[in-house]
Write an enzyme that holds these catalytic residues in place. Structure first.
Site, PDB file in Angstrom:
ATOM      1  N   ASP A 202       1.007  -1.302   0.504  1.00 17.63           N
ATOM      2  CA  ASP A 202      -0.367   0.154  -0.136  1.00 17.63           C
ATOM      3  C   ASP A 202       1.035   1.339   0.126  1.00 17.63           C
ATOM      4  O   ASP A 202       1.608   1.366   1.155  1.00 17.63           O
ATOM      5  CB  ASP A 202      -0.990   0.330   1.037  1.00 17.63           C
ATOM      6  CG  ASP A 202      -1.963   0.920   1.185  1.00 17.63           C
ATOM      7  OD1 ASP A 202      -2.086   2.103   0.177  1.00 17.63           O
ATOM      8  OD2 ASP A 202      -2.822   1.145   2.051  1.00 17.63           O
ATOM      9  N   GLU A 204       0.057   4.158  -0.501  1.00 17.59           N
ATOM     10  CA  GLU A 204      -0.996   5.111  -0.890  1.00 17.59           C
ATOM     11  C   GLU A 204      -1.820   5.634  -2.795  1.00 17.59           C
ATOM     12  O   GLU A 204      -1.266   5.816  -3.232  1.00 17.59           O
ATOM     13  CB  GLU A 204      -0.878   6.595  -0.979  1.00 17.59           C
ATOM     14  CG  GLU A 204      -1.685   7.514  -0.164  1.00 17.59           C
ATOM     15  CD  GLU A 204      -2.621   7.204   0.481  1.00 17.59           C
ATOM     16  OE1 GLU A 204      -4.051   6.889  -0.330  1.00 17.59           O
ATOM     17  OE2 GLU A 204      -2.661   7.244   2.135  1.00 17.59           O
ATOM     18  N   ASN A 205      -3.067   5.456  -2.595  1.00 14.98           N
ATOM     19  CA  ASN A 205      -4.059   5.701  -3.383  1.00 14.98           C
ATOM     20  C   ASN A 205      -3.395   4.428  -5.002  1.00 14.98           C
ATOM     21  O   ASN A 205      -3.613   5.067  -6.332  1.00 14.98           O
ATOM     22  CB  ASN A 205      -3.695   6.966  -3.938  1.00 14.98           C
ATOM     23  CG  ASN A 205      -4.471   8.324  -3.802  1.00 14.98           C
ATOM     24  OD1 ASN A 205      -5.533   7.943  -3.007  1.00 14.98           O
ATOM     25  ND2 ASN A 205      -3.678   9.096  -3.146  1.00 14.98           N
ATOM     26  N   ASP A 282      -5.336   6.505   5.479  1.00 12.50           N
ATOM     27  CA  ASP A 282      -7.204   7.378   5.699  1.00 12.50           C
ATOM     28  C   ASP A 282      -7.161   7.134   6.564  1.00 12.50           C
ATOM     29  O   ASP A 282      -8.505   7.313   6.742  1.00 12.50           O
ATOM     30  CB  ASP A 282      -6.963   7.997   4.480  1.00 12.50           C
ATOM     31  CG  ASP A 282      -7.912   6.774   3.739  1.00 12.50           C
ATOM     32  OD1 ASP A 282      -7.574   5.691   3.921  1.00 12.50           O
ATOM     33  OD2 ASP A 282      -8.622   6.854   2.480  1.00 12.50           O
ATOM     34  N   HIS A 401     -25.252 -12.540  10.857  1.00 15.22           N
ATOM     35  CA  HIS A 401     -25.424 -11.399  11.179  1.00 15.22           C
ATOM     36  C   HIS A 401     -24.933 -10.315  10.844  1.00 15.22           C
ATOM     37  O   HIS A 401     -24.740 -10.847   9.117  1.00 15.22           O
ATOM     38  CB  HIS A 401     -24.734 -11.279  12.549  1.00 15.22           C
ATOM     39  CG  HIS A 401     -23.312 -11.139  12.734  1.00 15.22           C
ATOM     40  ND1 HIS A 401     -21.830 -10.099  11.840  1.00 15.22           N
ATOM     41  CD2 HIS A 401     -22.276 -12.344  12.573  1.00 15.22           C
ATOM     42  CE1 HIS A 401     -21.295 -10.681  11.546  1.00 15.22           C
ATOM     43  NE2 HIS A 401     -21.188 -11.836  12.461  1.00 15.22           N
ATOM     44  N   PHE A 404     -24.653  -6.131  12.444  1.00 17.80           N
ATOM     45  CA  PHE A 404     -24.576  -6.694  14.250  1.00 17.80           C
ATOM     46  C   PHE A 404     -26.089  -7.135  14.631  1.00 17.80           C
ATOM     47  O   PHE A 404     -26.389  -6.945  15.990  1.00 17.80           O
ATOM     48  CB  PHE A 404     -24.079  -5.670  15.194  1.00 17.80           C
ATOM     49  CG  PHE A 404     -23.249  -5.063  14.747  1.00 17.80           C
ATOM     50  CD1 PHE A 404     -21.390  -5.787  14.751  1.00 17.80           C
ATOM     51  CD2 PHE A 404     -22.815  -3.758  14.173  1.00 17.80           C
ATOM     52  CE1 PHE A 404     -20.617  -5.403  13.576  1.00 17.80           C
ATOM     53  CE2 PHE A 404     -21.429  -3.284  13.453  1.00 17.80           C
ATOM     54  CZ  PHE A 404     -20.112  -4.180  13.092  1.00 17.80           C
ATOM     55  N   ASP A 420     -20.720 -14.325   8.890  1.00 17.09           N
ATOM     56  CA  ASP A 420     -22.071 -14.138   9.495  1.00 17.09           C
ATOM     57  C   ASP A 420     -22.058 -14.900  10.036  1.00 17.09           C
ATOM     58  O   ASP A 420     -23.154 -14.585  11.148  1.00 17.09           O
ATOM     59  CB  ASP A 420     -22.722 -13.344   8.695  1.00 17.09           C
ATOM     60  CG  ASP A 420     -21.980 -11.741   8.220  1.00 17.09           C
ATOM     61  OD1 ASP A 420     -20.481 -11.261   8.531  1.00 17.09           O
ATOM     62  OD2 ASP A 420     -22.012 -11.040   6.831  1.00 17.09           O
ATOM     63  N   HIS A 450     -29.423 -11.569  23.734  1.00 19.00           N
ATOM     64  CA  HIS A 450     -30.902 -11.207  23.737  1.00 19.00           C
ATOM     65  C   HIS A 450     -30.907  -9.641  24.308  1.00 19.00           C
ATOM     66  O   HIS A 450     -30.066  -9.591  24.819  1.00 19.00           O
ATOM     67  CB  HIS A 450     -31.582 -12.222  24.386  1.00 19.00           C
ATOM     68  CG  HIS A 450     -31.789 -12.699  26.048  1.00 19.00           C
ATOM     69  ND1 HIS A 450     -32.276 -11.723  26.427  1.00 19.00           N
ATOM     70  CD2 HIS A 450     -30.685 -13.482  26.344  1.00 19.00           C
ATOM     71  CE1 HIS A 450     -31.707 -12.242  27.654  1.00 19.00           C
ATOM     72  NE2 HIS A 450     -31.048 -13.413  27.692  1.00 19.00           N
ATOM     73  N   ASP A 475     -27.104 -11.839  29.319  1.00 20.13           N
ATOM     74  CA  ASP A 475     -27.568 -11.664  28.276  1.00 20.13           C
ATOM     75  C   ASP A 475     -26.818 -12.606  26.748  1.00 20.13           C
ATOM     76  O   ASP A 475     -27.161 -12.992  26.211  1.00 20.13           O
ATOM     77  CB  ASP A 475     -27.566 -10.210  27.710  1.00 20.13           C
ATOM     78  CG  ASP A 475     -28.344  -9.538  28.759  1.00 20.13           C
ATOM     79  OD1 ASP A 475     -29.094 -10.304  29.141  1.00 20.13           O
ATOM     80  OD2 ASP A 475     -28.783  -8.267  28.140  1.00 20.13           O
TER      81      ASP A 475
HETATM   82  O1  AHR Z   1     -23.075  -7.468  11.161  1.00 20.14           O
HETATM   83  C1  AHR Z   1     -22.259  -7.292  11.038  1.00 20.14           C
HETATM   84  C2  AHR Z   1     -21.979  -6.821   9.638  1.00 20.14           C
HETATM   85  O2  AHR Z   1     -23.074  -6.361   8.814  1.00 20.14           O
HETATM   86  C3  AHR Z   1     -21.904  -8.188   8.075  1.00 20.14           C
HETATM   87  O3  AHR Z   1     -19.987  -8.670   8.483  1.00 20.14           O
HETATM   88  C4  AHR Z   1     -22.149  -7.827   7.080  1.00 20.14           C
HETATM   89  O4  AHR Z   1     -22.157  -8.619   6.383  1.00 20.14           O
HETATM   90  C5  AHR Z   1     -23.463  -6.478   7.235  1.00 20.14           C
HETATM   91  O5  AHR Z   1     -22.418  -5.826   6.378  1.00 20.14           O
HETATM   92  O1  AHR Z   2      -3.616   3.096  -1.047  1.00 20.07           O
HETATM   93  C1  AHR Z   2      -4.744   2.459  -0.880  1.00 20.07           C
HETATM   94  C2  AHR Z   2      -6.362   2.995   0.195  1.00 20.07           C
HETATM   95  O2  AHR Z   2      -6.022   4.474  -0.399  1.00 20.07           O
HETATM   96  C3  AHR Z   2      -4.742   3.471   1.428  1.00 20.07           C
HETATM   97  O3  AHR Z   2      -4.787   2.511   2.386  1.00 20.07           O
HETATM   98  C4  AHR Z   2      -6.084   4.828   1.727  1.00 20.07           C
HETATM   99  O4  AHR Z   2      -5.385   5.898   3.026  1.00 20.07           O
HETATM  100  C5  AHR Z   2      -6.768   5.441   0.678  1.00 20.07           C
HETATM  101  O5  AHR Z   2      -7.834   5.311   0.972  1.00 20.07           O
END
Ligand code: AHR
Ligand code: AHR
Length: 485
Positions: A202, A204-205, A282, A401, A404, A420, A450, A475
């Site tokens: 990575d 950047e960009n 970022d 899920h 969540f 999930d 729950h 819970d």
């Molecule tokens: O439940 C958290 C996330 O929500 C799941 O992993 C994804 O399927 C959805 O964006």
């Molecule tokens: O370079 C890929 C991603 O692009 C970087 O991690 C992030 O800073 C930007 O969104």
């Protein structure tokens, strides 16, 4: 010797050394990481069992018994205090209060090293660690190296599961302002051969697999459970190297070594020297992955030095271990899941259409309700060492899920669905003792809970109403019994 002793002998010493699994210098006996428990919000530093050794996971297990624990600090072993802590929001806000990223569960990524238990850092989307004031890291076009040991089977296409050099502002300040390991199957920028996941850099960009910004067929898809990833860069030269972390041959394969990418902004580089883990420069928070250990160096390590580090990693003998504890659930059996909170001990996890809830059920309830509260235990669709719950009245549909919330939905076969729908049973957290708690495989800070009689995956004290610490342990604890249908 440890990896950082090897880098030092090679003339490219570590300026940061991060690991929750082991000491990375043979003489290191300080703290490796810090955990914070949910019961009283106190913290404990975890060190190696002996100088240079494996982390004292037993100390964590005692401290975290019957509660939840988060990894709050991953200490720097180099002596420079380049610790990693909860990442602040940047261009993108994290999910926690004030825009911070989530912290990782302390138990999401158990492994053994030479037979001794340790825990890695399981990064779910939303999780991130960062240090924006690093001492000794590469700036501008200065030389550096880095490696990380990762779980080659835990990844996604989100941006960006990274470990390495990034912006000090947590914002995208332009091409060439990062130089980090990336692991996953994102194809927005570059890619390698096959369908991934790939090691890329990575910068950047862009996630780069070679000089061509789009593709390098010599950058292979990775299938190793434990994967050593290495990235290094100096003036108009950089490399991507990797290997199965358990392979004792003592060498990394070079996937790319050569000139900077053939697009503007990467030669010279404009590195800023922050260190990130699990996020983009970022603070993009869409990615997932698991980190066991990694370092940043000053200077461009030789291939021979990196190969010696790989031999050291192989000798640490990373291996898998069980993700589950508590009462066994037998695959193929039909079960009911009874709530244990004092309000609700006659209620069972059930569903009404796509909504997962709890309902009062007895053996004389109507047949439809008895079926709605009965689940067939299946091997985990996303990880076979955990479990999935298939609806008895709607075969082919499972508890999953989504945002969540728990739902019952048809298995669409996607990796996202399978993950999930996967839950890892553990000894119940509830005050009565006994029972089981079900950790979401992909979000191990979260458990089936729950709340107002609805099914959620909840963390112990998070931003959602259903994350309330009040009655959390009860819970999230259920008694597994015979099915009603
Ligand atoms: O439940 C958290 C996330 O929500 C799941 O992993 C994804 O399927 C959805 O964006
Ligand atoms: O370079 C890929 C991603 O692009 C970087 O991690 C992030 O800073 C930007 O969104």
């Amino acid at each position: 010797a440890g990896p950082c002793d090897i880098y030092a002998s090679g003339g490219t010493p570590c300026i940061a050394a991060h690991s929750t699994t082991r000491a990375l210098y043979s003489s290191f006996s300080g703290s490796l990481y810090q955990v914070k428990r949910g019961s009283d919000n106190t913290t404990l530093n975890i060190g190696p069992l002996s100088a240079g050794g494996v982390a004292n996971a037993g100390a964590q297990d005692s401290f975290c018994a019957s509660t939840t624990c988060l990894i709050t600090i991953i200490y720097d072993q180099s002596g420079r205090n380049n610790h990693l802590t909860q990442a602040p929001g940047g261009a993108f806000r994290g999910p926690e209060a004030n825009g911070y990223d989530n912290l990782a569960s302390a138990i999401g990524a158990p492994v053994t090293l030479n037979g001794q238990k340790a825990y890695g850092v399981f990064v779910s989307p939303g999780t991130g660690y960062r240090n924006n004031a690093v001492s000794g890291s590469a700036k501008g076009d200065q030389a550096e190296g880095m490696y990380a040991v990762l779980d080659g089977t835990h990844y996604n296409g989100g941006c960006c599961f990274d470990y390495g050099n990034a912006e000090t502002s947590s914002t995208d300040t332009g091409n060439g302002h990062m130089e980090a390991i990336y692991f996953g199957d994102n194809t927005v920028w570059g890619s390698g051969s096959g369908s991934g996941p790939w090691l890329m850099a990575d910068l950047e960009n862009g996630l780069f697999s070679g000089a061509n910004p789009k593709n390098n067929p010599a950058d292979p898809s990775i299938s190793a459970r434990f994967f050593t990833a290495a990235v290094k860069g100096t003036a108009n030269l950089w490399a991507l190297r990797g290997a199965d972390a358990t392979s004792t041959g003592g060498s990394l394969t070079t996937y790319y070594s050569g000139a900077r990418p053939s697009v503007s902004g990467y030669n010279p580089m404009s590195k800023e020297g922050a260190i990130i883990l699990g996020i983009g420069g970022d603070n993009s928070i869409g990615a997932q992955g698991t980190f066991y250990e990694g370092v940043m160096t000053t200077g461009y390590p030789s291939d021979a030095t990196e190969n010696a580090v790989q031999a050291n990693i192989a000798a640490a003998r990373y291996a898998v271990t069980s993700l589950v504890s508590g009462p066994a659930l037998s695959i193929g059996s039909k079960v009911s899941l009874r709530a244990t909170t004092s309000c609700c001990t006659t209620r069972y996890i059930a569903h009404s259409g796509g909504t997962v809830n709890t309902q009062v059920v007895t053996s004389s309830s109507a047949a439809a309700l008895r079926q709605q509260a009965t689940w067939t235990v299946r091997a985990g669709l996303g990880y076979s060492g955990c479990v999935s719950f298939e609806s008895v009245d709607t075969p082919g549909s499972f508890i999953r899920h989504y945002n969540f919330d728990l739902q019952v939905a048809a298995n669409d076969g996607s990796k996202q669905f399978r993950e999930d729908a996967t839950f890892c049973p553990q000894t119940g957290l509830g005050s009565a003792g006994g029972g089981s708690s079900f950790r979401a495989w992909g979000y191990p800070t979260r458990y089936i809970r729950h709340y107002n009689n609805l099914g959620e995956i909840a963390s112990n004290g998070g931003v959602h109403v259903f994350d309330s610490p009040s009655l959390f342990n009860d819970d999230v604890t259920f008694v597994v019994g015979a099915g009603f249908a």
